[in-house]
Design a protein around this motif. Structure first.
Motif, PDB file in Angstrom:
ATOM      1  N   TRP A 445       0.713  -1.275   0.071  1.00 51.21           N
ATOM      2  CA  TRP A 445      -0.295   0.099  -0.027  1.00 51.21           C
ATOM      3  C   TRP A 445       0.945   1.260  -0.195  1.00 51.21           C
ATOM      4  N   ASN A 446       0.569   2.192  -0.845  1.00 46.60           N
ATOM      5  CA  ASN A 446       1.074   3.482  -0.973  1.00 46.60           C
ATOM      6  C   ASN A 446       2.813   3.569  -1.240  1.00 46.60           C
ATOM      7  N   ASN A 447       3.296   2.494  -1.509  1.00 50.88           N
ATOM      8  CA  ASN A 447       5.064   2.379  -1.656  1.00 50.88           C
ATOM      9  C   ASN A 447       5.126   1.626  -2.811  1.00 50.88           C
ATOM     10  N   ASP A 448       6.342   1.939  -3.487  1.00 54.85           N
ATOM     11  CA  ASP A 448       6.812   1.041  -4.531  1.00 54.85           C
ATOM     12  C   ASP A 448       7.461  -0.066  -3.904  1.00 54.85           C
ATOM     13  N   PRO A 449       6.920  -1.359  -4.166  1.00 56.00           N
ATOM     14  CA  PRO A 449       7.565  -2.195  -3.450  1.00 56.00           C
ATOM     15  C   PRO A 449       8.965  -2.643  -3.727  1.00 56.00           C
ATOM     16  N   ALA A 450       9.512  -2.429  -5.011  1.00 55.31           N
ATOM     17  CA  ALA A 450      10.854  -2.642  -5.360  1.00 55.31           C
ATOM     18  C   ALA A 450      11.816  -2.079  -4.469  1.00 55.31           C
ATOM     19  N   HIS A 451      11.501  -0.600  -3.697  1.00 53.55           N
ATOM     20  CA  HIS A 451      12.523   0.020  -3.023  1.00 53.55           C
ATOM     21  C   HIS A 451      12.636  -0.986  -1.733  1.00 53.55           C
ATOM     22  N   PHE A 452      11.934  -1.981  -1.291  1.00 52.01           N
ATOM     23  CA  PHE A 452      12.105  -2.427   0.000  1.00 52.01           C
ATOM     24  C   PHE A 452      12.749  -4.148  -0.225  1.00 52.01           C
ATOM     25  N   LEU A 453      13.290  -4.261  -1.473  1.00 53.93           N
ATOM     26  CA  LEU A 453      13.734  -5.663  -1.799  1.00 53.93           C
ATOM     27  C   LEU A 453      15.074  -5.704  -2.242  1.00 53.93           C
ATOM     28  N   SER A 454      15.814  -6.852  -1.924  1.00 54.69           N
ATOM     29  CA  SER A 454      17.114  -6.781  -2.221  1.00 54.69           C
ATOM     30  C   SER A 454      17.175  -7.418  -3.621  1.00 54.69           C
ATOM     31  N   GLU A 455      18.536  -7.382  -4.313  1.00 57.96           N
ATOM     32  CA  GLU A 455      18.668  -7.863  -5.697  1.00 57.96           C
ATOM     33  C   GLU A 455      18.359  -9.486  -5.600  1.00 57.96           C
ATOM     34  N   ASP A 456      18.718 -10.271  -4.488  1.00 55.51           N
ATOM     35  CA  ASP A 456      18.405 -11.689  -4.500  1.00 55.51           C
ATOM     36  C   ASP A 456      17.108 -11.917  -4.506  1.00 55.51           C
ATOM     37  N   THR A 457      16.493 -11.116  -3.692  1.00 54.91           N
ATOM     38  CA  THR A 457      14.980 -11.302  -3.426  1.00 54.91           C
ATOM     39  C   THR A 457      14.182 -11.094  -4.694  1.00 54.91           C
ATOM     40  N   ARG A 458      14.629  -9.929  -5.402  1.00 55.77           N
ATOM     41  CA  ARG A 458      13.972  -9.690  -6.730  1.00 55.77           C
ATOM     42  C   ARG A 458      14.188 -10.828  -7.700  1.00 55.77           C
ATOM     43  N   SER A 459      15.451 -11.280  -7.690  1.00 59.30           N
ATOM     44  CA  SER A 459      15.804 -12.182  -8.562  1.00 59.30           C
ATOM     45  C   SER A 459      14.632 -13.655  -8.165  1.00 59.30           C
ATOM     46  N   GLU A 460      14.533 -13.769  -6.923  1.00 52.48           N
ATOM     47  CA  GLU A 460      13.889 -15.113  -6.703  1.00 52.48           C
ATOM     48  C   GLU A 460      12.625 -14.909  -7.280  1.00 52.48           C
ATOM     49  N   LEU A 461      11.981 -13.487  -6.865  1.00 50.05           N
ATOM     50  CA  LEU A 461      10.591 -13.482  -7.411  1.00 50.05           C
ATOM     51  C   LEU A 461      10.560 -13.512  -8.930  1.00 50.05           C
ATOM     52  N   ALA A 462      11.377 -12.997  -9.693  1.00 51.69           N
ATOM     53  CA  ALA A 462      11.231 -13.139 -11.065  1.00 51.69           C
ATOM     54  C   ALA A 462      11.423 -14.417 -11.619  1.00 51.69           C
ATOM     55  N   ASP A 463      12.046 -15.210 -10.863  1.00 54.92           N
ATOM     56  CA  ASP A 463      12.259 -16.745 -11.234  1.00 54.92           C
ATOM     57  C   ASP A 463      10.630 -17.384 -10.852  1.00 54.92           C
ATOM     58  N   LEU A 464       9.988 -16.917 -10.022  1.00 53.28           N
ATOM     59  CA  LEU A 464       8.792 -17.351  -9.773  1.00 53.28           C
ATOM     60  C   LEU A 464       7.502 -16.783 -10.722  1.00 53.28           C
ATOM     61  N   ASP A 465       7.882 -15.879 -11.470  1.00 51.32           N
ATOM     62  CA  ASP A 465       7.109 -15.211 -12.284  1.00 51.32           C
ATOM     63  C   ASP A 465       6.076 -14.454 -11.409  1.00 51.32           C
ATOM     64  N   ALA A 466       6.825 -13.977 -10.287  1.00 50.77           N
ATOM     65  CA  ALA A 466       5.715 -13.264  -9.265  1.00 50.77           C
ATOM     66  C   ALA A 466       5.548 -11.703  -9.682  1.00 50.77           C
ATOM     67  N   SER A 467       4.309 -10.988  -9.373  1.00 55.02           N
ATOM     68  CA  SER A 467       3.976  -9.695  -9.639  1.00 55.02           C
ATOM     69  C   SER A 467       4.442  -8.887  -8.448  1.00 55.02           C
ATOM     70  N   LEU A 468       5.040  -7.757  -8.773  1.00 55.16           N
ATOM     71  CA  LEU A 468       5.086  -6.532  -7.883  1.00 55.16           C
ATOM     72  C   LEU A 468       4.094  -5.653  -7.862  1.00 55.16           C
ATOM     73  N   ILE A 469       3.152  -5.203  -7.093  1.00 53.05           N
ATOM     74  CA  ILE A 469       2.228  -4.257  -7.182  1.00 53.05           C
ATOM     75  C   ILE A 469       1.915  -3.427  -6.133  1.00 53.05           C
ATOM     76  N   GLN A 470       1.973  -2.042  -6.637  1.00 55.88           N
ATOM     77  CA  GLN A 470       1.912  -0.877  -5.713  1.00 55.88           C
ATOM     78  C   GLN A 470       0.329  -0.357  -5.785  1.00 55.88           C
ATOM     79  N   LEU A 471      -0.189  -0.441  -4.521  1.00 60.50           N
ATOM     80  CA  LEU A 471      -1.653  -0.018  -4.508  1.00 60.50           C
ATOM     81  C   LEU A 471      -1.615   1.155  -3.921  1.00 60.50           C
ATOM     82  N   VAL A 472      -2.600   2.163  -4.531  1.00 56.90           N
ATOM     83  CA  VAL A 472      -2.632   3.482  -4.416  1.00 56.90           C
ATOM     84  C   VAL A 472      -4.343   4.076  -4.329  1.00 56.90           C
ATOM     85  N   PRO A 473      -4.660   5.238  -3.702  1.00 59.68           N
ATOM     86  CA  PRO A 473      -6.055   5.521  -4.124  1.00 59.68           C
ATOM     87  C   PRO A 473      -6.232   6.118  -5.428  1.00 59.68           C
ATOM     88  N   SER A 474      -7.141   5.809  -6.062  1.00 58.50           N
ATOM     89  CA  SER A 474      -7.384   6.168  -7.528  1.00 58.50           C
ATOM     90  C   SER A 474      -6.779   7.475  -7.899  1.00 58.50           C
TER      91      SER A 474
END
Length: 551
Positions: A445-474
């Protein structure tokens, strides 16, 4: 020559068909066999819930399934005098769909069968029966018989979904613990509904309990208790059926009866859901009385839980230990559903006038207590899935003076994440699951999730085909989308439903599994460590290990 597949599913009931669709979506080599030449067409389930409709949405089949439903079907519970003593009318859309719906199971199962046949990776074989099964360290060999000829299918894993009399369960010698109640029931399905009213009625008549439901396409169902001494053969007697129906319709002899069948109230759970490379799912693993309408829906939950785990294991993304979490997570909820079904069956089929009088008095008290009445009407007694073991991080919320906890709010880990309508840039509102890719999801919520993830974690999420989603008021949608990190999707919250969900909890980030279960929830700063823990709980292999495992 022995044929090979990654997954062999035995049984084309709702569990096997749903699982085949899920594996087909993921391109997993799958063979689905069914001993019958056609799908079962006799009376079975009549209720599909919001969780199952969400599953159908994910399979891309919900529009075709909805054609065979009665959305928001109300239930009226009456006593022996015909007085309404309770009503069930849930109107929530927490998961995007009506909570309670009547449906015609054979038609919906047929939609699932056609859905499975969409995928080149799925081979559906009707009229093919499993007659022997032998597993070893590397896979399972199943002897099948089709048109009098026997052959062998070899698979990495086998899932037995062939119902309460499961060949797979019996072959493995797995006990089916529980009971079959002496009380039997008779189902009568009628075309050209002589009543035509849209609701369902449960009759707690101590003389003979009954239920009647309006089903799609002009079908009416009645279910009656069979009393002691009434033989199953009576089902073939028109005279007996007409006598049962004489208090329900003016002219029973003029009904267009299309199906009739005697059934028993089973309440059983397999002692284990996994034996090496063989798993049990659906009615092969658990059966329950039909009264609560949760048998079919429990089958769909099994398939959702198992589908992503089998995919991860056969692709080398996770170790076999992940499959153990299937039983860890599903067994407790299945037990709760069995207990609910048995309890409701006792209410409806009770023959004691004293017990019935106590029930009616309790119902009158509930009717005078608005909160309790609302709880019953909203089907609050239905146990929602909540996994406390398996691939979930059950940890205390981070204590922060800046983040108070709203009174009465419970941790969300292990429960289903809601599905409100959302916005994406340049498009109309849509349900959340349609706005993001299927699979693992990290929502902040309200934040860009990429700013809170290490490179290793982002790599593992990419391998899982995971989605990174920022939720905001419209109101912030276009600005946030223009400034988001690469690979991050931005979703707007037009009605504030997501904001309300986060507002009630001292968290701002959630990790959601492919089956919509919240694996972890935390504050944004704790997201990376929470994900690392979930990777361990899911027995996920780092990309470099996966390459070795699949080589």
């Amino acid at each position: 020559m022995t044929e090979q597949a990654s997954i062999l599913i035995i049984g084309a009931g709702p569990t096997g068909l749903t699982l085949a669709n899920l594996l087909g979506q993921n391109g997993v080599s799958t063979v689905l066999i069914e001993a019958r030449n056609e799908l079962i067409d006799f009376p079975r389930a009549v209720g599909i819930d919001d969780e199952s409709l969400r599953a159908m949405q994910g399979l891309g089949l919900v529009d075709r399934v909805l054609e065979h439903t009665v959305p928001d079907q109300q239930i009226r519970i009456v006593n022996g005098s015909g007085k309404v003593i309770a009503g069930i009318n849930p109107t929530t859309r927490e998961f995007g769909w009506p909570r309670r719906n009547g449906f015609v199971q054979p038609l919906v199962d047929a939609v699932l069968l056609e859905g499975a046949r969409r995928f080149d990776s799925v081979d559906v074989r009707m009229g093919t029966e499993a007659v022997d099964l032998v597993q070893d360290r590397d896979g399972v060999s199943v002897t099948v018989r089709s048109q009098g000829q026997e052959s062998t299918l070899r698979a990495a894993y086998v899932v037995g979904c062939e119902g309460g009399r499961s060949f797979t369960r019996q072959k493995l010698g797995i006990p089916f613990t529980g009971e079959t109640r002496k009380q039997r029931g008779l189902v009568i399905d009628v075309a050209n509904d002589p009543l035509g009213t849209p609701h369902a009625v449960f009759g707690g008549d101590p003389n003979r309990g009954y239920a009647t439901l309006s089903l799609p396409h002009g079908i009416r169902r009645w279910e009656f208790m069979l009393l002691e001494g009434e033989d199953d053969a009576l089902v073939e007697s028109d005279e007996f059926l007409h006598k049962l129906l004489q208090d329900h319709v003016a002219d029973p002899a003029n009904l267009d009866i299309i199906r009739r069948r005697v059934y028993e109230h089973h309440a059983r759970i397999a002692d284990r859901f996994r034996d090496g490379r063989v798993l049990l799912a659906g009615d092969a693993a658990h059966v329950m009385p039909v009264v609560a309408g949760q048998g079919w829906n429990s089958c769909i939950r099994d398939a959702l839980n198992l589908g992503w785990k089998l995919t991860a294991v056969v692709r080398g993304r996770a170790g076999q230990e992940l499959l153990d979490t299937y039983a860890e997570e599903r067994r407790d909820h299945v037990k709760a559903m069995v207990d609910l079904s048995v309890g409701m069956a006792k209410v409806v089929t009770n023959r004691s006038k004293v017990t019935s009088a106590v029930r009616d008095t309790a119902a009158a008290v509930i009717d005078r207590l608005p909160k309790l009445k609302s709880y019953v009407s909203g089907q609050g007694f239905k146990p929602m899935p909540k996994y406390t073991r398996g691939v979930v991080l059950q940890s205390p919320w981070t204590v922060s003076k800046s983040v108070p906890v709203e009174e009465g709010t419970s941790p969300g880990a292990g429960t289903l994440f809601p599905q409100p309508r959302v916005e994406v840039p340049g498009a109309q509102t849509m349900l959340l699951d349609d706005a993001v890719s299927a699979g693992w999801r990290v929502l902040v919520w309200n934040n860009d999730p990429a700013h809170f993830l290490s490179e290793d974690t982002r790599s593992e999420l990419a391998d899982l085909d995971a989605s990174l989603i920022q939720l905001v008021p419209s109101a912030q949608l276009n600005w946030a989308a223009a400034n988001a990190s690469s690979g991050v999707s931005v979703i707007g919250d037009p009605a504030g439903e997501l904001k309300s969900w986060f507002h009630a909890r001292p968290v701002s980030a959630v990790v959601v599994r492919p089956d919509h279960v919240i694996a972890a929830e935390c504050l944004a700063q704790d997201l990376d460590s929470a994900l690392r823990t979930i990777f361990q709980k899911a027995h996920l292999r780092p990309a470099r290990e996966k390459a070795v495992a699949t080589a």
